[in-house]
Design a protein around this motif. Sequence first.
Motif, PDB file in Angstrom:
ATOM      1  N   ILE A 141       0.946  -1.400  -0.033  1.00 19.73           N
ATOM      2  CA  ILE A 141       0.097   0.126  -0.173  1.00 19.73           C
ATOM      3  C   ILE A 141       1.079   1.232   0.107  1.00 19.73           C
ATOM      4  O   ILE A 141       1.942   1.500   0.801  1.00 19.73           O
ATOM      5  N   ILE A 142       0.665   2.260  -0.793  1.00 18.99           N
ATOM      6  CA  ILE A 142       1.055   3.509  -0.971  1.00 18.99           C
ATOM      7  C   ILE A 142       0.172   4.606  -0.764  1.00 18.99           C
ATOM      8  O   ILE A 142      -0.961   4.598  -1.317  1.00 18.99           O
ATOM      9  N   LEU A 143       0.179   5.253   0.489  1.00 11.76           N
ATOM     10  CA  LEU A 143      -0.613   6.235   1.037  1.00 11.76           C
ATOM     11  C   LEU A 143      -0.357   7.766   0.072  1.00 11.76           C
ATOM     12  O   LEU A 143       0.535   8.060   0.333  1.00 11.76           O
ATOM     13  N   PHE A 144      -1.372   8.210  -0.393  1.00 15.14           N
ATOM     14  CA  PHE A 144      -1.539   9.613  -1.085  1.00 15.14           C
ATOM     15  C   PHE A 144      -2.357  10.388   0.114  1.00 15.14           C
ATOM     16  O   PHE A 144      -3.505   9.846   0.499  1.00 15.14           O
ATOM     17  N   ASP A 145      -1.910  11.691   0.096  1.00 17.27           N
ATOM     18  CA  ASP A 145      -3.073  12.535   0.754  1.00 17.27           C
ATOM     19  C   ASP A 145      -4.256  12.805  -0.072  1.00 17.27           C
ATOM     20  O   ASP A 145      -4.144  12.514  -1.468  1.00 17.27           O
ATOM     21  N   GLU A 146      -5.208  13.624   0.514  1.00 19.06           N
ATOM     22  CA  GLU A 146      -6.358  13.736  -0.001  1.00 19.06           C
ATOM     23  C   GLU A 146      -6.510  14.623  -1.375  1.00 19.06           C
ATOM     24  O   GLU A 146      -7.237  14.457  -2.035  1.00 19.06           O
ATOM     25  N   ASN A 147      -5.658  15.498  -1.736  1.00 22.02           N
ATOM     26  CA  ASN A 147      -5.331  16.315  -2.760  1.00 22.02           C
ATOM     27  C   ASN A 147      -4.316  15.744  -3.624  1.00 22.02           C
ATOM     28  O   ASN A 147      -4.137  16.565  -4.746  1.00 22.02           O
ATOM     29  N   MET A 148      -3.953  14.764  -3.503  1.00 18.18           N
ATOM     30  CA  MET A 148      -2.578  14.188  -4.351  1.00 18.18           C
ATOM     31  C   MET A 148      -3.364  13.277  -5.266  1.00 18.18           C
ATOM     32  O   MET A 148      -3.952  12.088  -4.825  1.00 18.18           O
ATOM     33  N   MET A 149      -3.350  13.510  -6.645  1.00 17.54           N
ATOM     34  CA  MET A 149      -3.595  12.836  -7.894  1.00 17.54           C
ATOM     35  C   MET A 149      -3.262  11.345  -7.631  1.00 17.54           C
ATOM     36  O   MET A 149      -1.981  11.020  -7.398  1.00 17.54           O
ATOM     37  N   SER A 150      -3.740  10.273  -8.053  1.00 17.36           N
ATOM     38  CA  SER A 150      -3.264   9.009  -7.712  1.00 17.36           C
ATOM     39  C   SER A 150      -2.632   8.625  -9.072  1.00 17.36           C
ATOM     40  O   SER A 150      -2.073   7.276  -9.466  1.00 17.36           O
ATOM     41  N   THR A 151      -2.556   9.380 -10.321  1.00  9.85           N
ATOM     42  CA  THR A 151      -2.266   9.053 -11.693  1.00  9.85           C
ATOM     43  C   THR A 151      -0.859   8.241 -11.790  1.00  9.85           C
ATOM     44  O   THR A 151      -0.822   7.482 -12.478  1.00  9.85           O
ATOM     45  N   LEU A 152       0.262   8.733 -11.128  1.00  7.50           N
ATOM     46  CA  LEU A 152       1.468   7.937 -11.257  1.00  7.50           C
ATOM     47  C   LEU A 152       1.496   6.732 -10.794  1.00  7.50           C
ATOM     48  O   LEU A 152       2.396   5.898 -11.191  1.00  7.50           O
TER      49      LEU A 152
END
Length: 512
Positions: A124-135
């Motif tokens: 699992i890689i966590l992104f914050d809520e404003n961070m697009m998942s695209t990469l």
Amino acid sequence: MSKYIGSEPLGKFYTGKKAKRRREWRGFKDTWYDYCRWLGYWKTLIGFVLNINNTRGFLRYRWMMNYLALPDYMDRHTEGMRGTQLRMAHQALGLIVTDICDMLKKIFRADPAIGNDKKFNDKIILFDENMMSTLMGGFPNLTWLSVEVPAIYTSSMLSQEGVQYYVDKTHEYGVPVDVCPMPAAELGATLADDFPLIGKCAVQCNTTCDGSLMGNGIEARAFKIPTFQLAVPIRHRQNSVQDYAAAEIVNAIHFIEDQTGEKFDWDAFFDSMKRFNKETDEFLEWLEISKTEFPQVMGVTLALYRYGVYQAAGGRNEAFLKMDKWLTKMATDAYKNKEMACKQYRHRAMTWGVQAAYYTAFPIWMMNCWGIVPVADMLSMVSTEKINTEDKDQAMLDLAYLYENMIMRNRSNGGYETGVEALWRNCEALNIDMVIMYVHMGCKAMSGYHGLFEEEARKHGIHLIWVTHNLMCPHDGTRRDMRMEVNRYMRSVLREEPLDPSLEDFDDGESW
């Protein structure tokens, strides 16, 4: 009561309590469809809690109680709709519901306090809520998740007081009350130990304000996993910053590789970006229809669904592309049939600025009450460019530009061209005669543009209505307060009467 739009006063359904008096009658066909969809949402909720990990999640996390408001949420976001509009809203927003449920299921599976699947957690890689998942399209063997999205952002949309506890918790620790409620709520959830502590590593972005950066820093310490801060250039319209921006994306990719042992898969990434580009094509097709006198994919359906497409799905989920194509077909057919979303189109509006999370159904109210048609919104317009799927260097430059234009930063940072001029270009392209300017009192980024917006609106002959709110704290600017600002303008400036007088003033302060 009949199958026709506007056949009964919608304001009479509000009683001041949690539940409405009864379901809206839309004619047999549409009422039956809407009721079946409503039952389907309850089926989704019941099926969700039958999973033992999800049940434990309900018992462990305070914010999970907000999800019981889902059926009411869908009622509010389909109010007054008939025919194609009703079906597009249920189908598009229903896919978002399914996607969120899948996200929660994965979160609870990995959560050490619940499922404790250590092997899955390491993927699992966590992104914050404003961070697009695209990469993450380049890491097909890893799982993208965000704990802030279901815990804070979605919670505040489902129930208007859904995150007030966490905001209060932050203020108890001495943080000033004028900090934006979003990072305040996220910090409060951290202080209350109400975030699932999952993930192999995390990627955060430098969002638009100091409050978000503060929250990110404390969350990174609380999560206790390696965290990469993506430093995206703020002046994203300048050519001189693009190489640096692309280098930052590459640095984020290397960080994920180093932490997980996975290598960036260019073939998988390009496949994902081809889907992403096709999704963008579908969106641009909707905008073409919206330039006509019979716009179709618009308002809350466009806004809430489109956020999910470019923020969370990011070309990685085939289901969203299928839904995009279905929406295009439905919209095209409805346009040919000259279908309308309310009984009279008086004004074509663009909503600009950050909307109130606790009143995402506000555009529907404007349409039903005043005939103000919300053709498009600011945040839906942030992702209109495509990603190169052949040249790796250009792909990174394109991806960097996409991240520079992420939600919450596309217009509030970047200078006059993105914050002010872009509004009038969009108004001209979409034949807009009214702008609903959301004023988030906790956000200082666009405050300096106030006079410029007023001046430019007069130059362009566009009506400008300021609507004040506080994003996730409804007590500082209630739903009723927001409606009253529109009411005053429509009556005192335009001298118009509402299409549905019962919606002009009602009390929904105690509703979900």
